[in-house]
Design a protein around this motif. Structure first.
Motif, PDB file in Angstrom:
ATOM      1  N   LYS A 201       0.811  -1.210  -0.126  1.00 44.64           N
ATOM      2  CA  LYS A 201       0.182  -0.064   0.081  1.00 44.64           C
ATOM      3  C   LYS A 201       0.787   1.350   0.245  1.00 44.64           C
ATOM      4  O   LYS A 201       2.122   1.227   0.226  1.00 44.64           O
ATOM      5  CB  LYS A 201      -0.976   0.012   1.189  1.00 44.64           C
ATOM      6  CG  LYS A 201      -1.993  -1.107   1.172  1.00 44.64           C
ATOM      7  CD  LYS A 201      -2.872  -0.924   2.452  1.00 44.64           C
ATOM      8  CE  LYS A 201      -4.070  -2.149   2.257  1.00 44.64           C
ATOM      9  NZ  LYS A 201      -5.019  -1.754   3.455  1.00 44.64           N
ATOM     10  N   SER A 227      -1.297  -4.766   0.214  1.00 39.72           N
ATOM     11  CA  SER A 227      -1.305  -5.089   1.449  1.00 39.72           C
ATOM     12  C   SER A 227      -0.213  -4.180   2.087  1.00 39.72           C
ATOM     13  O   SER A 227       0.444  -3.739   1.472  1.00 39.72           O
ATOM     14  CB  SER A 227      -1.030  -6.577   1.794  1.00 39.72           C
ATOM     15  OG  SER A 227      -0.784  -6.918   3.003  1.00 39.72           O
ATOM     16  N   ASN A 228      -0.323  -4.157   3.742  1.00 44.44           N
ATOM     17  CA  ASN A 228       0.781  -3.519   4.254  1.00 44.44           C
ATOM     18  C   ASN A 228       2.065  -4.249   4.354  1.00 44.44           C
ATOM     19  O   ASN A 228       2.797  -3.806   4.804  1.00 44.44           O
ATOM     20  CB  ASN A 228       0.293  -2.868   5.483  1.00 44.44           C
ATOM     21  CG  ASN A 228      -0.847  -1.431   5.487  1.00 44.44           C
ATOM     22  OD1 ASN A 228      -0.236  -0.820   4.683  1.00 44.44           O
ATOM     23  ND2 ASN A 228      -1.859  -1.596   6.245  1.00 44.44           N
ATOM     24  N   ASN A 229       1.749  -5.351   3.926  1.00 41.26           N
ATOM     25  CA  ASN A 229       2.762  -6.552   4.653  1.00 41.26           C
ATOM     26  C   ASN A 229       3.306  -7.329   3.274  1.00 41.26           C
ATOM     27  O   ASN A 229       2.623  -8.108   2.549  1.00 41.26           O
ATOM     28  CB  ASN A 229       2.079  -7.748   5.606  1.00 41.26           C
ATOM     29  CG  ASN A 229       3.201  -8.201   6.294  1.00 41.26           C
ATOM     30  OD1 ASN A 229       4.104  -8.880   5.916  1.00 41.26           O
ATOM     31  ND2 ASN A 229       2.951  -8.557   7.696  1.00 41.26           N
ATOM     32  N   THR A 232       2.436 -10.944   3.449  1.00 43.47           N
ATOM     33  CA  THR A 232       1.023 -11.482   2.946  1.00 43.47           C
ATOM     34  C   THR A 232       0.976 -11.392   1.521  1.00 43.47           C
ATOM     35  O   THR A 232       0.483 -12.286   0.758  1.00 43.47           O
ATOM     36  CB  THR A 232      -0.155 -10.424   3.415  1.00 43.47           C
ATOM     37  OG1 THR A 232       0.123 -10.169   4.888  1.00 43.47           O
ATOM     38  CG2 THR A 232      -1.379 -10.640   2.955  1.00 43.47           C
TER      39      THR A 232
END
Length: 311
Positions: A201, A227-229, A232
């Motif tokens: 993101k 995603s922030n990760n 993931t």
């Protein structure tokens, strides 16, 4: 004017709330209000506009906070420098780190650092690259592990290593099958223009790098999920949701349940430069210098190891 009054003002400005500021400063709220009123009376200006719902800086307050921050930073740096001159081995370094990059690199760096400098305390701040730049520029972090380019002009940096970028694809993806059948045929970025991308993101430095790499090849990545990760993202790639670019040092460990296929890219291989950033003009303590030296040594070892594993 007292240093503690500067500290109190900075905390109120950060929290925009007298109760929270008093709690963090470990003083009673009436005492905090009294000290601020005393300071404002001495200066002859209002630093904060108070109302029932919020506390906001006035124009004078904003200017005061900017200069007060510089003064408090100078005091802290003076303490650091005097500590170094007295040849004390004790010290403290506040290190900012991107969560995923840090989770893969710091377990290698911190034990080596603690072995050589057991009396130096490390405090870790984990946040997005954009927020880390702000924390470092404001002096809340002594150093931060970041990747170029930096957007904060007040930061200087020391390069600690170049990290290659690999392509992550699902196990049955056409490029994975092609690489298995013809491992010497390189994969170019241009071949990815019609692929579905899963990306980080906004606010994450590696997202911008991914977009820059694709744009240099003449296309905008087709983003289907964010995603922030990055962990993931790798799991989503493994389950077939799309492809992504991954820094080589943080490719998913083989013990994970969802493992994509990692493929090297054709020359010139995309890469990112990892740096230790600090505020321009900030005095770096011997403890901070020692941490940077340790990080460089670990990174040199990882680069050699990475080249050996991909030959």
């Amino acid at each position: 004017m007292e240093l503690r009054q500067l500290q109190y003002t900075l905390q109120i400005a950060a929290d925009r709330n007298f109760s929270r500021a008093a709690e963090k400063l470990h003083i009673a709220q009436p005492s905090l209000s009294q000290q601020l009123s005393k300071l404002e009376k001495e200066l002859g200006v209002m630093l904060f506009q108070r109302n029932t719902s919020s506390v906001e800086l006035t124009h004078a307050g904003a200017s005061f906070v900017e200069h007060a921050q510089k003064i408090m930073d100078a005091v802290e740096q003076l303490k650091q420098e005097m500590s170094d001159i007295s040849q004390l081995r004790k010290g403290k370094v506040v290190v900012g780190s991107m969560p995923i990059t840090g989770s893969h690199l710091l377990p290698r760096v911190l034990p080596a650092f603690k072995k050589g400098y057991p009396d130096i305390e490390i405090t870790l701040l984990e946040d997005s690259s954009l927020n880390l730049e702000k924390l470092t520029a404001s002096g809340k972090a002594d150093l931060s592990l970041l990747a170029l380019p930096l957007s904060e002009p007040s930061l200087s940096w020391i390069p600690i290593g170049e990290e290659m970028i690999d392509l992550a694809v699902p196990p049955q993806h056409r490029l994975a099958l092609r690489a298995a059948a013809d491992p010497v045929r390189p994969i170019t970025i241009d071949e990815l223009r019609d692929e579905a991308f899963v990306v980080l993101k906004k606010g994450q430095g590696f997202r911008k790098l991914t977009f820059d790499i694709c744009r240099e090849a003449g296309f905008e990545p087709n983003v289907v999920f964010e995603s922030n990760n990055i962990e993931t993202l790798q799991s989503l790639v493994a389950t077939g949701m799309g492809i992504t670019l991954v820094p080589r040092f943080i490719a998913r460990a083989k013990r994970s349940e969802f493992i994509p296929v990692y493929l090297p890219l054709a020359d010139p291989v995309p890469s990112r430069t990892l740096v230790v950033a600090y505020r321009d003009g900030r005095y770096l303590s011997k403890a901070a210098d020692a941490f940077i030296d340790t990080f460089k040594q670990v990174m040199d070892h990882l680069v050699v190891e990475s080249i050996r594993n991909h030959d």
